[in-house]
Design an enzyme around this catalytic site. Sequence first.
Site, PDB file in Angstrom:
ATOM      1  N   ASN A 181      49.715  35.687   6.486  1.00  0.00           N
ATOM      2  CA  ASN A 181      48.747  35.349   7.526  1.00  0.00           C
ATOM      3  C   ASN A 181      49.038  33.947   8.026  1.00  0.00           C
ATOM      4  O   ASN A 181      49.616  33.129   7.305  1.00  0.00           O
ATOM      5  CB  ASN A 181      47.326  35.390   6.938  1.00  0.00           C
ATOM      6  CG  ASN A 181      46.264  35.021   7.964  1.00  0.00           C
ATOM      7  OD1 ASN A 181      46.316  35.469   9.110  1.00  0.00           O
ATOM      8  ND2 ASN A 181      45.305  34.199   7.565  1.00  0.00           N
TER       9      ASN A 181
ATOM     10  N   HIS B 115      46.934  30.638   9.525  1.00  0.00           N
ATOM     11  CA  HIS B 115      45.598  30.069   9.731  1.00  0.00           C
ATOM     12  C   HIS B 115      45.745  28.806  10.577  1.00  0.00           C
ATOM     13  O   HIS B 115      46.624  27.978  10.292  1.00  0.00           O
ATOM     14  CB  HIS B 115      44.955  29.750   8.380  1.00  0.00           C
ATOM     15  CG  HIS B 115      43.545  29.285   8.530  1.00  0.00           C
ATOM     16  ND1 HIS B 115      42.505  30.161   8.782  1.00  0.00           N
ATOM     17  CD2 HIS B 115      42.998  28.049   8.527  1.00  0.00           C
ATOM     18  CE1 HIS B 115      41.389  29.472   8.909  1.00  0.00           C
ATOM     19  NE2 HIS B 115      41.655  28.189   8.762  1.00  0.00           N
TER      20      HIS B 115
ATOM     21  N   LEU C 273      38.647  40.806   7.005  1.00  0.00           N
ATOM     22  CA  LEU C 273      39.134  40.632   5.638  1.00  0.00           C
ATOM     23  C   LEU C 273      39.994  41.835   5.252  1.00  0.00           C
ATOM     24  O   LEU C 273      39.621  42.981   5.517  1.00  0.00           O
ATOM     25  CB  LEU C 273      37.927  40.531   4.695  1.00  0.00           C
ATOM     26  CG  LEU C 273      38.218  40.171   3.243  1.00  0.00           C
ATOM     27  CD1 LEU C 273      38.788  38.758   3.140  1.00  0.00           C
ATOM     28  CD2 LEU C 273      36.930  40.273   2.421  1.00  0.00           C
TER      29      LEU C 273
ATOM     30  N   GLY D 128      46.878  38.096  21.016  1.00  0.00           N
ATOM     31  CA  GLY D 128      48.183  38.546  20.521  1.00  0.00           C
ATOM     32  C   GLY D 128      49.363  37.721  20.988  1.00  0.00           C
ATOM     33  O   GLY D 128      50.498  38.200  20.986  1.00  0.00           O
ATOM     34  N   SER D 129      49.115  36.450  21.350  1.00  0.00           N
ATOM     35  CA  SER D 129      50.267  35.645  21.797  1.00  0.00           C
ATOM     36  C   SER D 129      51.250  35.420  20.648  1.00  0.00           C
ATOM     37  O   SER D 129      52.465  35.423  20.855  1.00  0.00           O
ATOM     38  CB  SER D 129      49.812  34.328  22.428  1.00  0.00           C
ATOM     39  OG  SER D 129      49.199  33.483  21.493  1.00  0.00           O
ATOM     40  N   ASN D 130      50.738  35.243  19.432  1.00  0.00           N
ATOM     41  CA  ASN D 130      51.656  35.111  18.290  1.00  0.00           C
ATOM     42  C   ASN D 130      52.411  36.421  18.052  1.00  0.00           C
ATOM     43  O   ASN D 130      53.612  36.404  17.776  1.00  0.00           O
ATOM     44  CB  ASN D 130      50.892  34.728  17.011  1.00  0.00           C
ATOM     45  CG  ASN D 130      50.650  33.240  16.927  1.00  0.00           C
ATOM     46  OD1 ASN D 130      51.567  32.472  16.626  1.00  0.00           O
ATOM     47  ND2 ASN D 130      49.421  32.820  17.219  1.00  0.00           N
TER      48      ASN D 130
ATOM     49  N   ASP E 198      41.702  33.450   3.354  1.00  0.00           N
ATOM     50  CA  ASP E 198      42.462  32.188   3.392  1.00  0.00           C
ATOM     51  C   ASP E 198      42.758  31.585   2.020  1.00  0.00           C
ATOM     52  O   ASP E 198      42.895  30.372   1.888  1.00  0.00           O
ATOM     53  CB  ASP E 198      41.707  31.130   4.239  1.00  0.00           C
ATOM     54  CG  ASP E 198      41.394  31.638   5.628  1.00  0.00           C
ATOM     55  OD1 ASP E 198      42.220  32.401   6.171  1.00  0.00           O
ATOM     56  OD2 ASP E 198      40.329  31.290   6.166  1.00  0.00           O
TER      57      ASP E 198
ATOM     58  N   GLU F  87      52.347  27.118  15.956  1.00  0.00           N
ATOM     59  CA  GLU F  87      52.431  28.512  15.499  1.00  0.00           C
ATOM     60  C   GLU F  87      53.671  29.190  16.086  1.00  0.00           C
ATOM     61  O   GLU F  87      54.444  29.838  15.368  1.00  0.00           O
ATOM     62  CB  GLU F  87      51.159  29.273  15.898  1.00  0.00           C
ATOM     63  CG  GLU F  87      49.933  28.756  15.171  1.00  0.00           C
ATOM     64  CD  GLU F  87      48.663  29.532  15.468  1.00  0.00           C
ATOM     65  OE1 GLU F  87      47.805  29.573  14.580  1.00  0.00           O
ATOM     66  OE2 GLU F  87      48.514  30.084  16.571  1.00  0.00           O
TER      67      GLU F  87
HETATM   68  C1  GAR Z   1      45.801  31.926  16.190  1.00  0.00           C
HETATM   69  O1  GAR Z   1      45.605  30.562  16.433  1.00  0.00           O
HETATM   70  C2  GAR Z   1      45.694  32.216  14.707  1.00  0.00           C
HETATM   71  O2  GAR Z   1      46.131  31.163  13.896  1.00  0.00           O
HETATM   72  C3  GAR Z   1      44.213  32.419  14.547  1.00  0.00           C
HETATM   73  O3  GAR Z   1      43.821  33.127  15.685  1.00  0.00           O
HETATM   74  C4  GAR Z   1      44.660  32.748  16.788  1.00  0.00           C
HETATM   75  C5  GAR Z   1      45.131  34.023  17.458  1.00  0.00           C
HETATM   76  O4  GAR Z   1      45.822  33.748  18.654  1.00  0.00           O
HETATM   77  N1  GAR Z   1      43.922  33.131  13.339  1.00  0.00           N
HETATM   78  C6  GAR Z   1      42.821  32.941  12.621  1.00  0.00           C
HETATM   79  O5  GAR Z   1      41.933  32.182  12.946  1.00  0.00           O
HETATM   80  C7  GAR Z   1      42.731  33.765  11.341  1.00  0.00           C
HETATM   81  N2  GAR Z   1      41.722  33.237  10.469  1.00  0.00           N
HETATM   82  P1  GAR Z   1      46.743  34.863  19.313  1.00  0.00           P
HETATM   83  O6  GAR Z   1      45.934  36.158  19.333  1.00  0.00           O
HETATM   84  O7  GAR Z   1      46.991  34.367  20.703  1.00  0.00           O
HETATM   85  O8  GAR Z   1      47.990  34.997  18.509  1.00  0.00           O
END
Ligand code: GAR
Length: 193
Positions: free
Chosen positions: A102, A104, A87, A12-14, A145, A174
């Site tokens: 989303n 990616h 999904l 969940g850093s994003n 995607d 990101e």
């Molecule tokens: C992120 O890099 C995101 O782009 C990816 O998962 C990571 C989650 O990081 N998403 C996918 O691969 C979706 N297909 P986070 O939990 O630290 O935000």
Amino acid sequence: MINIAIFASGSGSNAQKIAEHFQGSSDIRVSLILTNNPTAFVLERAEKLDIPSHIFNRETFYKSTDVVDVLKNNNIDFVVLAGFMWLVPGYLVEAYPNKIVNIHPALLPKFGGKGMYGDHVHNAVKQAGVKETGITIHYVNEHYDEGNIIFQSKCEVVENDTPQTIAEKVHALEYQHYPNVIEEVILKSLKNS
Ligand code: GAR
């Protein structure tokens, strides 16, 4: 006030960066965080950020429309997927048309589709020996995607890069872009409504 819900399955850093981005806004806020994973670190982040969270399971998500009820009961206007690994079912796409985005961690349409998430993507990028990778922000439809692309940004992949250093570069992109792009998409959709 525009209310955003974030779906996340892991760290969940994003989600945190997005929530922090809107903390100073009087128009837009992250008001709910949802996860399919009861042990996801994003739940701890949500608590620290003082944002309510909701956990659902596979049965609820794919065999009922309860998640839409949760979103509607919380007056959610816009849905953001940030590291959400399941999904999105059709009923949810229909409930929020062009209002689910989303991110990616690669340059779609390359390195996308079922099974291509998180570190699997960076491993595949390294193995393919490509010279660049990056991020893709896109609308969500019922296929992994495949929704319309809103934004892409690239970074270089050099010979010494490992899947981990690639992941770090991609995460930096990101954090730099996702909150701003979400804000632009929301403001644009308001203008058109
Ligand atoms: C992120 O890099 C995101 O782009 C990816 O998962 C990571 C989650 O990081 N998403 C996918 O691969 C979706 N297909 P986070 O939990 O630290 O935000």
